[in-house]
Design a protein around this motif. Sequence first.
Motif, PDB file in Angstrom:
ATOM      1  N   ARG A   1       0.819  -1.211   0.000  1.00  0.00           N
ATOM      2  CA  ARG A   1       0.000   0.000   0.000  1.00  0.00           C
ATOM      3  C   ARG A   1       0.849   1.255   0.000  1.00  0.00           C
ATOM      4  O   ARG A   1       1.815   1.362   0.735  1.00  0.00           O
ATOM      5  N   LYS A   2       0.460   2.192  -0.864  1.00  0.00           N
ATOM      6  CA  LYS A   2       1.062   3.522  -0.822  1.00  0.00           C
ATOM      7  C   LYS A   2       0.051   4.464  -0.212  1.00  0.00           C
ATOM      8  O   LYS A   2      -1.095   4.498  -0.618  1.00  0.00           O
ATOM      9  N   PHE A   3       0.516   5.215   0.791  1.00  0.00           N
ATOM     10  CA  PHE A   3      -0.414   6.104   1.488  1.00  0.00           C
ATOM     11  C   PHE A   3      -0.660   7.372   0.684  1.00  0.00           C
ATOM     12  O   PHE A   3       0.110   7.728  -0.210  1.00  0.00           O
TER      13      PHE A   3
ATOM     14  N   THR B   1       4.758   8.286   2.789  1.00  0.00           N
ATOM     15  CA  THR B   1       5.459   7.969   4.019  1.00  0.00           C
ATOM     16  C   THR B   1       6.619   7.049   3.697  1.00  0.00           C
ATOM     17  O   THR B   1       6.445   5.885   3.381  1.00  0.00           O
ATOM     18  N   VAL B   2       7.796   7.646   3.715  1.00  0.00           N
ATOM     19  CA  VAL B   2       9.020   6.871   3.599  1.00  0.00           C
ATOM     20  C   VAL B   2       9.739   7.074   4.922  1.00  0.00           C
ATOM     21  O   VAL B   2       9.333   7.896   5.733  1.00  0.00           O
ATOM     22  N   PHE B   3      10.781   6.312   5.161  1.00  0.00           N
ATOM     23  CA  PHE B   3      11.539   6.476   6.397  1.00  0.00           C
ATOM     24  C   PHE B   3      12.550   7.604   6.175  1.00  0.00           C
ATOM     25  O   PHE B   3      13.606   7.397   5.582  1.00  0.00           O
ATOM     26  N   GLU B   4      12.198   8.796   6.663  1.00  0.00           N
ATOM     27  CA  GLU B   4      12.947  10.003   6.305  1.00  0.00           C
ATOM     28  C   GLU B   4      14.385   9.992   6.810  1.00  0.00           C
ATOM     29  O   GLU B   4      15.252  10.598   6.202  1.00  0.00           O
TER      30      GLU B   4
ATOM     31  N   LEU C   1      14.778  -2.145   3.789  1.00  0.00           N
ATOM     32  CA  LEU C   1      13.776  -2.502   4.801  1.00  0.00           C
ATOM     33  C   LEU C   1      12.544  -3.121   4.158  1.00  0.00           C
ATOM     34  O   LEU C   1      11.869  -3.945   4.761  1.00  0.00           O
ATOM     35  N   ALA C   2      12.256  -2.695   2.917  1.00  0.00           N
ATOM     36  CA  ALA C   2      11.028  -3.174   2.286  1.00  0.00           C
ATOM     37  C   ALA C   2      11.211  -4.522   1.598  1.00  0.00           C
ATOM     38  O   ALA C   2      10.251  -5.273   1.468  1.00  0.00           O
TER      39      ALA C   2
ATOM     40  N   LEU D   1      15.830   0.725  -7.983  1.00  0.00           N
ATOM     41  CA  LEU D   1      16.363   2.088  -8.014  1.00  0.00           C
ATOM     42  C   LEU D   1      16.331   2.625  -9.436  1.00  0.00           C
ATOM     43  O   LEU D   1      16.009   3.777  -9.690  1.00  0.00           O
TER      44      LEU D   1
ATOM     45  N   GLU E   1       8.351   5.464  -2.492  1.00  0.00           N
ATOM     46  CA  GLU E   1       7.345   4.645  -1.832  1.00  0.00           C
ATOM     47  C   GLU E   1       6.837   3.552  -2.778  1.00  0.00           C
ATOM     48  O   GLU E   1       6.626   2.418  -2.365  1.00  0.00           O
TER      49      GLU E   1
ATOM     50  N   MET F   1       9.384   0.946  -2.780  1.00  0.00           N
ATOM     51  CA  MET F   1       9.325   0.093  -1.587  1.00  0.00           C
ATOM     52  C   MET F   1       8.233  -0.957  -1.732  1.00  0.00           C
ATOM     53  O   MET F   1       8.381  -2.090  -1.279  1.00  0.00           O
ATOM     54  N   LEU F   2       7.141  -0.562  -2.388  1.00  0.00           N
ATOM     55  CA  LEU F   2       6.086  -1.544  -2.631  1.00  0.00           C
ATOM     56  C   LEU F   2       6.583  -2.624  -3.573  1.00  0.00           C
ATOM     57  O   LEU F   2       6.380  -3.809  -3.344  1.00  0.00           O
TER      58      LEU F   2
ATOM     59  N   GLN G   1       8.631  -5.351  -2.130  1.00  0.00           N
ATOM     60  CA  GLN G   1       7.927  -6.409  -1.400  1.00  0.00           C
ATOM     61  C   GLN G   1       7.335  -7.452  -2.328  1.00  0.00           C
ATOM     62  O   GLN G   1       6.712  -8.397  -1.870  1.00  0.00           O
TER      63      GLN G   1
ATOM     64  N   VAL H   1      24.236  -1.215  -8.489  1.00  0.00           N
ATOM     65  CA  VAL H   1      24.334  -0.024  -7.659  1.00  0.00           C
ATOM     66  C   VAL H   1      25.145  -0.371  -6.426  1.00  0.00           C
ATOM     67  O   VAL H   1      24.797  -1.281  -5.685  1.00  0.00           O
TER      68      VAL H   1
ATOM     69  N   LYS I   1      20.327  -4.418  10.676  1.00  0.00           N
ATOM     70  CA  LYS I   1      19.030  -4.113  10.085  1.00  0.00           C
ATOM     71  C   LYS I   1      17.961  -4.028  11.168  1.00  0.00           C
ATOM     72  O   LYS I   1      17.028  -3.232  11.070  1.00  0.00           O
TER      73      LYS I   1
ATOM     74  N   VAL J   1      15.174  -1.137  11.646  1.00  0.00           N
ATOM     75  CA  VAL J   1      13.732  -1.345  11.820  1.00  0.00           C
ATOM     76  C   VAL J   1      13.255  -0.567  13.047  1.00  0.00           C
ATOM     77  O   VAL J   1      12.184   0.051  13.019  1.00  0.00           O
TER      78      VAL J   1
ATOM     79  N   ALA K   1      12.869   2.935  12.186  1.00  0.00           N
ATOM     80  CA  ALA K   1      11.726   3.042  11.275  1.00  0.00           C
ATOM     81  C   ALA K   1      10.429   2.995  12.071  1.00  0.00           C
ATOM     82  O   ALA K   1       9.484   3.725  11.768  1.00  0.00           O
TER      83      ALA K   1
ATOM     84  N   ASP L   1       9.916   6.388  13.503  1.00  0.00           N
ATOM     85  CA  ASP L   1       9.566   7.446  12.549  1.00  0.00           C
ATOM     86  C   ASP L   1       8.237   7.219  11.841  1.00  0.00           C
ATOM     87  O   ASP L   1       7.550   8.179  11.508  1.00  0.00           O
ATOM     88  N   ALA L   2       7.887   5.983  11.547  1.00  0.00           N
ATOM     89  CA  ALA L   2       6.656   5.719  10.779  1.00  0.00           C
ATOM     90  C   ALA L   2       6.242   4.275  11.016  1.00  0.00           C
ATOM     91  O   ALA L   2       6.470   3.396  10.189  1.00  0.00           O
TER      92      ALA L   2
ATOM     93  N   ARG M   1       3.994   2.373   8.460  1.00  0.00           N
ATOM     94  CA  ARG M   1       4.730   1.998   7.256  1.00  0.00           C
ATOM     95  C   ARG M   1       5.510   0.698   7.514  1.00  0.00           C
ATOM     96  O   ARG M   1       5.596  -0.169   6.646  1.00  0.00           O
TER      97      ARG M   1
ATOM     98  N   PHE N   1       3.129  -2.130   7.203  1.00  0.00           N
ATOM     99  CA  PHE N   1       2.762  -2.420   5.812  1.00  0.00           C
ATOM    100  C   PHE N   1       3.948  -2.956   5.013  1.00  0.00           C
ATOM    101  O   PHE N   1       3.777  -3.429   3.908  1.00  0.00           O
ATOM    102  N   CYS N   2       5.155  -2.859   5.581  1.00  0.00           N
ATOM    103  CA  CYS N   2       6.310  -3.521   4.955  1.00  0.00           C
ATOM    104  C   CYS N   2       6.365  -4.989   5.364  1.00  0.00           C
ATOM    105  O   CYS N   2       7.258  -5.716   4.936  1.00  0.00           O
TER     106      CYS N   2
ATOM    107  N   TYR O   1       6.529  -6.138   8.694  1.00  0.00           N
ATOM    108  CA  TYR O   1       7.152  -6.407   9.989  1.00  0.00           C
ATOM    109  C   TYR O   1       6.085  -6.375  11.072  1.00  0.00           C
ATOM    110  O   TYR O   1       5.109  -5.637  10.965  1.00  0.00           O
TER     111      TYR O   1
END
Lengths: 267, 366
Positions: free
Chosen positions: A106-108, A112-115, A125-126, A153, A178, A181-182, A185, B6, B237, B241, B244, B247-248, B251, B254-255, B257
């Motif tokens: 899901r994209k909000f 919302t990414v991990f800033e 992480l995804a 990327l 985002e 990231m989806l 997954q 990359v 990692k 997490v 993460a 912060d969110a 999210r 939904f990843c 975890y």
Amino acid sequence: METLASGDSGSHTLIPGELDASHGVVLYLEEVTVSFDGFRALNNLSLTIDVGELRCIIGPNGAGKTTMMDVITGKTRPDTGTVFFGQTLDLSQMTEAQIAQAGIGRKFQKPTVFENHSVYENLELAIKTNKGVWNSLFGRLSGEQTDRIGEILYTINLVDKAPLRAGLLSHGQKQWLEIGMLLAQEPKLLLLDEPVAGMTDHETERTAELLTALAGQHSIIVVEHDMDFVSSIARKVTVLHEGCVLAEGPMETVQHNEKVIEVYLGR
Amino acid sequence: MRYQPVSVGLAQRLFSTKGWTGLAAALGVILVLVPLLNLLVPVSSPLHLSDYAVALAGKILCYAMVALAMDLIWGYTGILSLGHSLFFALGGYAFGMYLMRQIGHDGSYGSNLPDFMVFLDWKAYPWYWSFTDHFWYAAMLVIAVPALLALVFGYFAFRSRIKGVYFSIITQAMTYAFMLLFFRNETGFGGNNGFTDFKRIAGIPIATGEMRMALFILSGLALLGFLLLARAIVTSKFGRVLTAIRDAESRVMFCGYNPLRYKLAIWTFSAVICGIAGALYVPQVGIINPSEMSPANSIEIAIWVAVGGRGTLIGPLLGAGIVNGAKSWFTVAFPEYWLYFLGLLFVLVTLFLPQGVMGLLKKMRR
Ligand SMILES: Nc1ncnc2c1ncn2[C@@H]1O[C@H](COP(=O)(O)OP(=O)(O)O)[C@@H](O)[C@H]1O
Ligand SMILES: [Mg+2]
């Protein structure tokens, strides 16, 4: 992993906890109702999404689009009605994490990414892998996974931004990250809530290309306000109004539907 | 289609070269410099380090461990605990039971029960004091009791998705409840006097320079060990997490975890660090009583971390040192003003130094 032959159809095997979309349908919503203090945000909503389909959902503000996504992803529980992922997975009985693991990304509405993490780390992480504590402490990315991150990327056009803190990206780039990231997954169903909100025309165009390229490999549901964008990608459009489906069909038909013109398009 | 590979320097190093040098220097101070100045340099020399100074430093090392534990849960995971003084006190009490048993018949009533039990007219140790005369059993309790409490409490709190200030308040409430419980004489932990008048550890007298030094060195090594572990955690990692989640959190879910497991793991680890710190603290200060669990103590821990700089590991260690250094001077010079000063410090840091001392150092380097 344990497999068991499915009793009634017999022609395919069923793996518990995994998507079974053998009937060509990836998502069923049946007569779903959600009330907030008596107000029905979703009102007997029924909807099905086919495998590989790119579906656009449009509708005025407050129509219940975001609530619908909340129900699919387990954030909100339906008061009545059923939500099934494929033939077998009852989403109303699963947690957010289980639903994500089963293959719904899901994209909000607000990106919302991990800033505080780098772009690369956001994808790390995804990426699809064992998301348990133990694996996070001691596991390492496989070569395949790092290749996959590189590919993503490239797809989302952020190769040279990889080491940057995600908080430093532009709004449009965050939206792409985002989406990336989806993709990481490897979801079977992607839910995108207003993916081009706040994007420049150029970014919007690129996003349209990206989504059309992704349809087919994934089933995608896009909620969007931008009608040009919707016309540029949609094959089938569903119009939501006051929590239920007002019209459904190809963009041209929907655009000329009188009810739709009345509530939404004709302003 | 082929994509260019990359390559990004993802692997955060455990420590930079400078970091390792700093660690080695700290190790040298703890293992060589302090013992040398305290035990070998004669008392008459200006270079001599007094026993008082060693005891104070040992105490601060224990506080620094607690600050480190708080940084993992608050700085990195975004969960402000006001229950860390409880875990600290439980570790202290667990080891304190062993220290009480080591007194043997040397109490003022000459009984083999602690004085407070004689006073209550108890004839035998209550069941939960069983085996506490064995060092390793007590050492196991030091870890197991805080861990178990954290695990059970954390499971229910995190499962109910209790967050933010609500979590802080219920940890505070739990700590307060335990404090009231320990204040009662019938609970069997010495009531408001707690445990004191310790005589020995493993049969060796406690009030000697050598024992003091051994405890100091042990505290220093434990602190460095936990610092290494914490750094390994936050650069894994798993650590990413945690930030993460801070912060969110949605999210993260939904990843795919399950934040419950992650929070529970770091929360319990954090509690265990506090327990061990408490166990090292008690023989060095010679007393443990329920005031260790007072609300002000938990808040003070949060202030050390805020002053040093959240989410930096080193910062909170500095914070614990600076605040406690200031405290030991203040409580001699102007005892009645200490709490005002502490409050003022907290306000000033929040307003002007949101990244604490570490943020200031970073700014000055630029
Ligand atoms: N958590 C909530 N509590 C109360 N009302 C809500 C909540 N979430 C949504 N609503 C209401 O439900 C309706 C549908 O909202 P939403 O699904 O966000 O609409 P859309 O995304 O189509 O604009 C709106 O009237 C909104 O005010
Ligand atoms: Mg919305």
